[in-house]
Design a protein around this motif. Structure first.
Motif, PDB file in Angstrom:
ATOM      1  N   ASP A 259       0.833  -1.212   0.000  1.00 47.04           N
ATOM      2  CA  ASP A 259       0.000   0.000   0.000  1.00 47.04           C
ATOM      3  C   ASP A 259       0.867   1.261   0.000  1.00 47.04           C
ATOM      4  O   ASP A 259       0.465   2.303  -0.508  1.00 47.04           O
ATOM      5  CB  ASP A 259      -0.946   0.010   1.208  1.00 47.04           C
ATOM      6  CG  ASP A 259      -2.036  -1.057   1.080  1.00 47.04           C
ATOM      7  OD1 ASP A 259      -2.212  -1.582  -0.034  1.00 47.04           O
ATOM      8  OD2 ASP A 259      -2.693  -1.366   2.099  1.00 47.04           O
ATOM      9  N   ALA A 260       2.074   1.148   0.586  1.00 45.85           N
ATOM     10  CA  ALA A 260       2.976   2.312   0.605  1.00 45.85           C
ATOM     11  C   ALA A 260       3.513   2.616  -0.797  1.00 45.85           C
ATOM     12  O   ALA A 260       4.023   3.715  -1.033  1.00 45.85           O
ATOM     13  CB  ALA A 260       4.123   2.059   1.575  1.00 45.85           C
ATOM     14  N   GLY A 261       3.426   1.628  -1.710  1.00 42.89           N
ATOM     15  CA  GLY A 261       3.848   1.923  -3.086  1.00 42.89           C
ATOM     16  C   GLY A 261       4.794   0.913  -3.698  1.00 42.89           C
ATOM     17  O   GLY A 261       5.347   1.163  -4.778  1.00 42.89           O
ATOM     18  N   ALA A 262       4.994  -0.243  -3.038  1.00 40.70           N
ATOM     19  CA  ALA A 262       5.873  -1.252  -3.644  1.00 40.70           C
ATOM     20  C   ALA A 262       5.232  -1.780  -4.925  1.00 40.70           C
ATOM     21  O   ALA A 262       4.019  -1.956  -4.996  1.00 40.70           O
ATOM     22  CB  ALA A 262       6.113  -2.402  -2.666  1.00 40.70           C
ATOM     23  N   ASP A 263       6.070  -2.044  -5.929  1.00 39.07           N
ATOM     24  CA  ASP A 263       5.550  -2.479  -7.238  1.00 39.07           C
ATOM     25  C   ASP A 263       5.404  -3.985  -7.340  1.00 39.07           C
ATOM     26  O   ASP A 263       4.632  -4.476  -8.159  1.00 39.07           O
ATOM     27  CB  ASP A 263       6.501  -2.015  -8.343  1.00 39.07           C
ATOM     28  CG  ASP A 263       6.566  -0.504  -8.421  1.00 39.07           C
ATOM     29  OD1 ASP A 263       5.580   0.093  -8.860  1.00 39.07           O
ATOM     30  OD2 ASP A 263       7.599   0.080  -8.007  1.00 39.07           O
ATOM     31  N   TYR A 264       6.190  -4.714  -6.579  1.00 46.23           N
ATOM     32  CA  TYR A 264       6.108  -6.178  -6.660  1.00 46.23           C
ATOM     33  C   TYR A 264       6.738  -6.779  -5.397  1.00 46.23           C
ATOM     34  O   TYR A 264       7.406  -6.083  -4.617  1.00 46.23           O
ATOM     35  CB  TYR A 264       6.815  -6.716  -7.918  1.00 46.23           C
ATOM     36  CG  TYR A 264       8.311  -6.507  -7.925  1.00 46.23           C
ATOM     37  CD1 TYR A 264       9.173  -7.502  -7.497  1.00 46.23           C
ATOM     38  CD2 TYR A 264       8.860  -5.303  -8.350  1.00 46.23           C
ATOM     39  CE1 TYR A 264      10.548  -7.303  -7.487  1.00 46.23           C
ATOM     40  CE2 TYR A 264      10.232  -5.084  -8.340  1.00 46.23           C
ATOM     41  CZ  TYR A 264      11.074  -6.094  -7.906  1.00 46.23           C
ATOM     42  OH  TYR A 264      12.431  -5.899  -7.879  1.00 46.23           O
ATOM     43  N   ILE A 265       6.478  -8.068  -5.226  1.00 43.88           N
ATOM     44  CA  ILE A 265       7.013  -8.806  -4.065  1.00 43.88           C
ATOM     45  C   ILE A 265       7.921  -9.910  -4.598  1.00 43.88           C
ATOM     46  O   ILE A 265       7.599 -10.542  -5.598  1.00 43.88           O
ATOM     47  CB  ILE A 265       5.849  -9.450  -3.279  1.00 43.88           C
ATOM     48  CG1 ILE A 265       4.934  -8.364  -2.688  1.00 43.88           C
ATOM     49  CG2 ILE A 265       6.357 -10.379  -2.184  1.00 43.88           C
ATOM     50  CD1 ILE A 265       3.583  -8.895  -2.213  1.00 43.88           C
ATOM     51  N   VAL A 266       9.041 -10.116  -3.932  1.00 42.98           N
ATOM     52  CA  VAL A 266       9.854 -11.302  -4.245  1.00 42.98           C
ATOM     53  C   VAL A 266       9.965 -12.114  -2.960  1.00 42.98           C
ATOM     54  O   VAL A 266      10.125 -11.558  -1.873  1.00 42.98           O
ATOM     55  CB  VAL A 266      11.223 -10.928  -4.862  1.00 42.98           C
ATOM     56  CG1 VAL A 266      11.986  -9.964  -3.998  1.00 42.98           C
ATOM     57  CG2 VAL A 266      12.079 -12.144  -5.134  1.00 42.98           C
ATOM     58  N   THR A 267       9.795 -13.411  -3.085  1.00 42.68           N
ATOM     59  CA  THR A 267       9.672 -14.216  -1.867  1.00 42.68           C
ATOM     60  C   THR A 267      11.015 -14.706  -1.337  1.00 42.68           C
ATOM     61  O   THR A 267      11.985 -14.880  -2.085  1.00 42.68           O
ATOM     62  CB  THR A 267       8.798 -15.477  -2.074  1.00 42.68           C
ATOM     63  OG1 THR A 267       9.540 -16.448  -2.815  1.00 42.68           O
ATOM     64  CG2 THR A 267       7.478 -15.143  -2.728  1.00 42.68           C
ATOM     65  N   GLN A 268      10.982 -14.967  -0.064  1.00 45.85           N
ATOM     66  CA  GLN A 268      12.039 -15.753   0.569  1.00 45.85           C
ATOM     67  C   GLN A 268      12.073 -17.123  -0.111  1.00 45.85           C
ATOM     68  O   GLN A 268      11.055 -17.570  -0.668  1.00 45.85           O
ATOM     69  CB  GLN A 268      11.695 -15.906   2.057  1.00 45.85           C
ATOM     70  CG  GLN A 268      12.692 -16.667   2.882  1.00 45.85           C
ATOM     71  CD  GLN A 268      14.067 -16.023   2.841  1.00 45.85           C
ATOM     72  OE1 GLN A 268      14.807 -16.241   1.877  1.00 45.85           O
ATOM     73  NE2 GLN A 268      14.399 -15.241   3.839  1.00 45.85           N
ATOM     74  N   MET A 269      13.208 -17.790  -0.079  1.00 45.68           N
ATOM     75  CA  MET A 269      13.285 -19.141  -0.659  1.00 45.68           C
ATOM     76  C   MET A 269      12.278 -20.072   0.021  1.00 45.68           C
ATOM     77  O   MET A 269      11.929 -19.885   1.192  1.00 45.68           O
ATOM     78  CB  MET A 269      14.698 -19.703  -0.491  1.00 45.68           C
ATOM     79  CG  MET A 269      15.092 -19.930   0.945  1.00 45.68           C
ATOM     80  SD  MET A 269      16.785 -20.541   1.119  1.00 45.68           S
ATOM     81  CE  MET A 269      17.783 -19.108   0.771  1.00 45.68           C
ATOM     82  N   PHE A 270      11.778 -21.017  -0.744  1.00 48.15           N
ATOM     83  CA  PHE A 270      10.888 -22.048  -0.199  1.00 48.15           C
ATOM     84  C   PHE A 270      11.165 -23.317  -0.992  1.00 48.15           C
ATOM     85  O   PHE A 270      11.671 -23.255  -2.126  1.00 48.15           O
ATOM     86  CB  PHE A 270       9.412 -21.624  -0.324  1.00 48.15           C
ATOM     87  CG  PHE A 270       9.018 -21.296  -1.732  1.00 48.15           C
ATOM     88  CD1 PHE A 270       8.565 -22.289  -2.593  1.00 48.15           C
ATOM     89  CD2 PHE A 270       9.146 -20.003  -2.230  1.00 48.15           C
ATOM     90  CE1 PHE A 270       8.237 -22.001  -3.913  1.00 48.15           C
ATOM     91  CE2 PHE A 270       8.825 -19.708  -3.559  1.00 48.15           C
ATOM     92  CZ  PHE A 270       8.368 -20.706  -4.394  1.00 48.15           C
TER      93      PHE A 270
END
Ligand SMILES: Cc1cc2nc3c(=O)[nH]c(=O)nc-3n(C[C@H](O)[C@H](O)[C@H](O)COP(=O)(O)OP(=O)(O)OC[C@H]3O[C@@H](n4cnc5c(N)ncnc54)[C@H](O)[C@@H]3O)c2cc1C
Length: 317
Positions: free
Chosen positions: A201-212
């Motif tokens: 909501d603050a404005g990040a464009d995408y998420i990248v995950t921790q390894m799984f």
């Protein structure tokens, strides 16, 4: 080019990877060799980690103990710029809250802008080993959402000094971290995901995950994100296991689980060579399913290794 534009304009899963700056005192040759080895798979962007100052204590000749500042892997900004110019591949340097004042962060962002770098991954960073809980620098950002706020503010020329005469906007594409198995400090996954939503909501464009290592955890995480209104791309991070001791080291370091079947195979591996083969085959199996499900990008934590990453890419793309 911005990562978000790369992802949004792609018709199929892309390949990206993460590199660590070399240990202080080493030259960059190994880093370039890593990139050279992976060029044939058309990496669309390269992440460069950041490592804050840490402390250790050393005994002086007179027997007194002295505190030392250690930054084991300096050089993120320079390496990022050097890779982007040498290869023409967009880079994503990581920016941390921990260890940096807001002013230092602003200066790094100004440097990156002058260097033509348009992407950052905004992270809080871990607390120091000597701290019971994460402590921000005086006047530093406390959580990644505050860091995102600061970077987003610069999109409209909001610098820290309100009296600044020139306020040219700095427009960075911002990635943030997500944890399919929960961040280790969060009391539960729901609270952790609310905090993740705050970053978006603050404005990040995408998420990248921790390894799984269990794709179902990623799929469930994506479903939960969507259910709570997080609509940005969620890029899976995969780590090909390459050493037998990672069976116990990775769960401890990253608060993640290894599926029983995988853990058993690794435990049965007679040496690191066998463990690497098991890790590579598991990563291939994970990557194939992720690509089949149409993930935006396969983001590989290379740790500077390439033979296993090449095997995975050949099998998958
Ligand atoms: C893809 C990826 C790359 C990474 N690269 C690096 C790197 O280069 N260098 C490095 O040092 N570390 C790196 N890390 C590790 C990361 O810095 C740690 O996992 C760190 O502990 C958390 O960072 P974050 O950005 O997720 O923090 P945050 O999003 O701030 O979350 C940290 C914790 O605080 C909670 N929280 C978040 N916001 C709030 C809030 N507003 N109020 C209260 N609680 C809140 C969260 O639930 C979570 O438990 C990386 C991690 C990932 C997944």
């Amino acid at each position: 080019m911005k990562v978000i534009d790369i992802i949004n304009s792609a018709e199929k899963t892309q390949f990206s990877f993460e590199l660590l700056p070399p240990l202080k005192g080493s030259n960059g040759d190994k880093l370039y060799e890593t990139v050279d080895a992976l060029l044939e798979f058309n990496p669309r962007y390269i992440n460069i980690t950041t490592h804050r100052d840490e402390f250790d204590f050393r005994t002086r000749p007179d027997g007194l103990i002295e505190k030392h500042i250690v930054r084991k892997r300096p050089g993120t900004v320079a390496i990022a710029a050097s890779l982007q110019y040498k290869y023409g591949i967009p880079v994503v340097p990581h920016i941390l809250c921990g260890g940096f004042t807001r002013s230092e962060t602003e200066h790094v962002l100004i440097d990156l802008n002058f260097l033509g770098i348009e992407n950052v991954l905004a992270l809080r960073g871990d607390g120091l080993k000597t701290e019971p809980v994460f402590t921000p620098a005086p006047d530093g950002n406390r959580n990644a959402n505050e860091l995102v706020d600061q970077i987003v503010g610069l999109r409209s020329g909001k610098y820290l000094d309100p009296d600044l005469k020139n306020t040219a906007p700095l427009d960075f594409c911002i990635g943030v971290a997500g944890y399919p198995e929960k961040h280790f400090e969060a009391p539960n996954i729901d609270l952790d995901m609310l905090n993740l939503k705050q970053k978006v909501d603050a404005g990040a464009d995408y998420i990248v995950t921790q390894m799984f290592f269990d794709n179902q955890k990623y799929f469930d995480f994506v479903d939960k994100c969507r259910a709570m209104g997080i609509t940005v791309p969620i890029i899976p991070g995969i780590k090909p296991i390459a050493l037998k001791n990672q069976l116990t080291v990775l769960p401890k370091l990253f608060s993640i689980d290894l599926p029983q079947e995988f853990a058993k195979e690794l435990a049965a591996a007679k040496d690191n060579i066998a463990a690497k083969q098991v890790g590579t085959e598991w990563a291939i199996h994970q990557a194939k399913e992720l690509v089949k499900r149409g993930v935006p990008s396969l983001h590989v934590y290379t740790y500077g290794l390439t033979d296993n990453v090449k095997e995975i890419m050949k099998a998958v793309f």
